[in-house]
Design an enzyme around this catalytic site. Structure first.
Site, mmCIF file in Angstrom:
data_model
loop_
_atom_site.group_PDB
_atom_site.id
_atom_site.type_symbol
_atom_site.label_atom_id
_atom_site.label_comp_id
_atom_site.label_asym_id
_atom_site.label_seq_id
_atom_site.Cartn_x
_atom_site.Cartn_y
_atom_site.Cartn_z
ATOM 1 N N ARG A 55 -5.644 10.124 -1.306
ATOM 2 C CA ARG A 55 -5.551 9.938 0.139
ATOM 3 C C ARG A 55 -4.697 8.745 0.540
ATOM 4 O O ARG A 55 -3.858 8.844 1.433
ATOM 5 C CB ARG A 55 -6.953 9.739 0.743
ATOM 6 C CG ARG A 55 -7.691 11.005 0.998
ATOM 7 C CD ARG A 55 -9.169 10.800 0.831
ATOM 8 N NE ARG A 55 -9.454 10.587 -0.570
ATOM 9 C CZ ARG A 55 -9.686 11.567 -1.440
ATOM 10 N NH1 ARG A 55 -9.749 12.793 -1.030
ATOM 11 N NH2 ARG A 55 -9.874 11.312 -2.718
ATOM 12 N N THR A 56 -4.960 7.614 -0.080
ATOM 13 C CA THR A 56 -4.303 6.398 0.411
ATOM 14 C C THR A 56 -2.786 6.507 0.263
ATOM 15 O O THR A 56 -2.039 6.320 1.221
ATOM 16 C CB THR A 56 -4.851 5.162 -0.336
ATOM 17 O OG1 THR A 56 -6.266 5.163 -0.192
ATOM 18 C CG2 THR A 56 -4.290 3.883 0.239
ATOM 19 N N LYS A 84 6.132 -2.573 -19.580
ATOM 20 C CA LYS A 84 6.927 -3.413 -20.500
ATOM 21 C C LYS A 84 6.500 -4.869 -20.448
ATOM 22 O O LYS A 84 7.102 -5.721 -21.067
ATOM 23 C CB LYS A 84 8.409 -3.324 -20.123
ATOM 24 C CG LYS A 84 8.984 -1.933 -20.136
ATOM 25 C CD LYS A 84 10.451 -1.990 -19.708
ATOM 26 C CE LYS A 84 11.032 -0.608 -19.528
ATOM 27 N NZ LYS A 84 12.356 -0.666 -18.887
ATOM 28 N N ARG A 105 -1.444 -0.892 -4.655
ATOM 29 C CA ARG A 105 -2.810 -0.779 -5.197
ATOM 30 C C ARG A 105 -2.781 -1.260 -6.634
ATOM 31 O O ARG A 105 -1.909 -0.862 -7.416
ATOM 32 C CB ARG A 105 -3.275 0.674 -5.152
ATOM 33 C CG ARG A 105 -4.568 0.897 -5.894
ATOM 34 C CD ARG A 105 -5.156 2.260 -5.660
ATOM 35 N NE ARG A 105 -5.697 2.380 -4.319
ATOM 36 C CZ ARG A 105 -6.435 3.420 -3.901
ATOM 37 N NH1 ARG A 105 -6.701 4.411 -4.735
ATOM 38 N NH2 ARG A 105 -6.896 3.468 -2.674
#
Ligand code: NCD
Length: 307
Positions: A55-56, A84, A105
């Site tokens: 959703r976000t 990396k 996020r």
């Protein structure tokens, strides 16, 4: 004014006072009826998602496209240079050259705050570990306001994983700006952390902590269910013990007021029985995702539009 105040972005729910909230809720309401526009024509949002999301991320991206803007980004730490060994600071210092705003996020609680220190464009915290998720809380408020007509004076139950649930933390902070009565419902092991309780006490919020919701169902206006945050448990045996503590079912729904609303940030696992879904006057968790799009359009427009 909003743009100036939030020029570093939206990192924590604590940045918002009542006036900011009234303002963004009114802008969110406007966006419910504005399907498409071109106010963000030429603007680019970067969505940097180091953790899973449906959703976000998709609502941020959809919001951007609906407003005429464009999106770049990645949706897994595995496909970015994090793999990396690149630091958040270096990622941000690079990506900010390619866009006008970053929604990020990350599993680390302080990640969004750290990112904002290295950025010269707004950072939106789209979930930082078990810390905060402020835009989810804003869309939760918009949902309550639109569906219940008010936030002040409501009895709001927040149930589930109050310890690790970042949506709970941001929502509690935002509710502290209203005259709501909050019931925190969880097993003792998953109760709200002291730092959030201390904040609510400072704000003189009326709240109670209980372990069951069944005894208070008849007085609640809103029940906000949350998922037990499996991925945050250090010991999976502890998760197994609490995972099925709450399962909201049809019988529960029968005990609620006519105007009662059941919410959930989603994803749900077992905490709301699918039998409840058909009672769409009360079970509004999918409708809530629609308010999320409107609210995120409002946020992006405020942070990036030129006028
Ligand atoms: C939540 C999250 O990621 O914190 N989901 C969301 O953004 N709607 C809730 C959860 O994962 O339980």
């Amino acid at each position: 004014m909003f743009k100036e105040k939030f020029s570093e972005g939206i990192i924590s729910a604590k940045q918002f006072n009542r006036e900011d909230l009234e303002y963004i809720l009114s802008k969110g309401r406007e966006m419910i009826t504005i399907k498409n526009s071109n106010i963000l024509n030429g603007k680019i949002l970067a969505t940097l998602f180091f953790e899973p999301s449906t959703r976000t991320r998709l609502s941020f991206e959809s919001a951007m496209y609906r407003l005429g803007g464009n999106v770049i980004g990645f949706h897994s730490a595995d496909v970015s240079s994090f793999k990396k060994g690149e630091s958040i600071a270096d990622t941000i210092r690079t990506v900010q050259n390619y866009c006008d705003c970053i929604a990020m996020r990350n599993p680390l609680e302080g990640a969004a705050k750290l990112a904002s220190r290295f950025a010269n464009i707004p950072i939106i915290n789209a979930g930082s570990g078990s810390g905060e998720h402020p835009t989810q809380a804003l869309l939760d408020l918009l949902t309550i306001k639109e569906e219940s007509g008010t936030i002040d004076g409501l009895n709001i139950g927040i149930v589930g994983d109050l310890k690790y649930g970042r949506t709970v933390h941001s929502l509690s902070i935002l509710l502290s700006k209203f005259e709501a009565n909050i019931y925190f419902i969880s097993p003792k092991e998953l109760s709200l952390r002291n730092r959030y309780k201390a904040y609510l006490q400072e704000q003189k919020v009326k709240y109670k902590e209980v372990t069951k919701y069944r005894n208070i169902l008849d007085i609640l206006d809103v029940l906000y269910m949350t998922r037990i945050q499996k991925e945050r448990f250090i010991d999976q045996e502890e998760y197994e013990k609490v995972k099925n503590t709450f399962v909201f079912n049809e019988d529960d729904l029968e005990k609620t007021k006519d105007t009662f609303k059941l919410m959930h940030p989603l994803p749900r696992v077992t905490e709301i029985s699918p039998d409840v879904d058909k009672y769409t006057d009360k079970a509004i968790y999918f409708k809530q995702t629609g308010y999320g799009l409107a609210l995120r359009k409002a946020i992006l427009a405020e942070l990036m539009s030129e006028d």
